[in-house]
Design a protein around this motif. Structure first.
Motif: not given
Length: 58
Positions: A18-19, A24-25, A28-30, A37-39
């Motif tokens: 979900e994160y 991504k939505a 998007e530029k990050y 990122a991997d939680y």
């Protein structure tokens, strides 16, 4: 101070997906990396190695 320990279980894997969709939505530029990122928990040497590998991809 609060210590958070991330477990690799179904609940946390669902949260990760979900994160990732939200990131991504919305951003998007990050490029997200490491624990964010991997939680999950990483030792510092693993974090640096992952950052260097990610840098090669971009």
């Amino acid at each position: 101070m609060s210590l958070t320990i991330l477990f690799n279980d179904d609940r946390n894997n669902k949260l990760l997906k979900e994160y990732q969709k939200l990131a991504k939505a919305s951003y998007e530029k990050y490029i997200f990396g490491g624990r964010l990122a991997d939680y999950k928990y990483y030792d510092m040497n693993d974090t640096i190695e992952a950052a260097l590998l990610l840098e090669k991809k971009i």
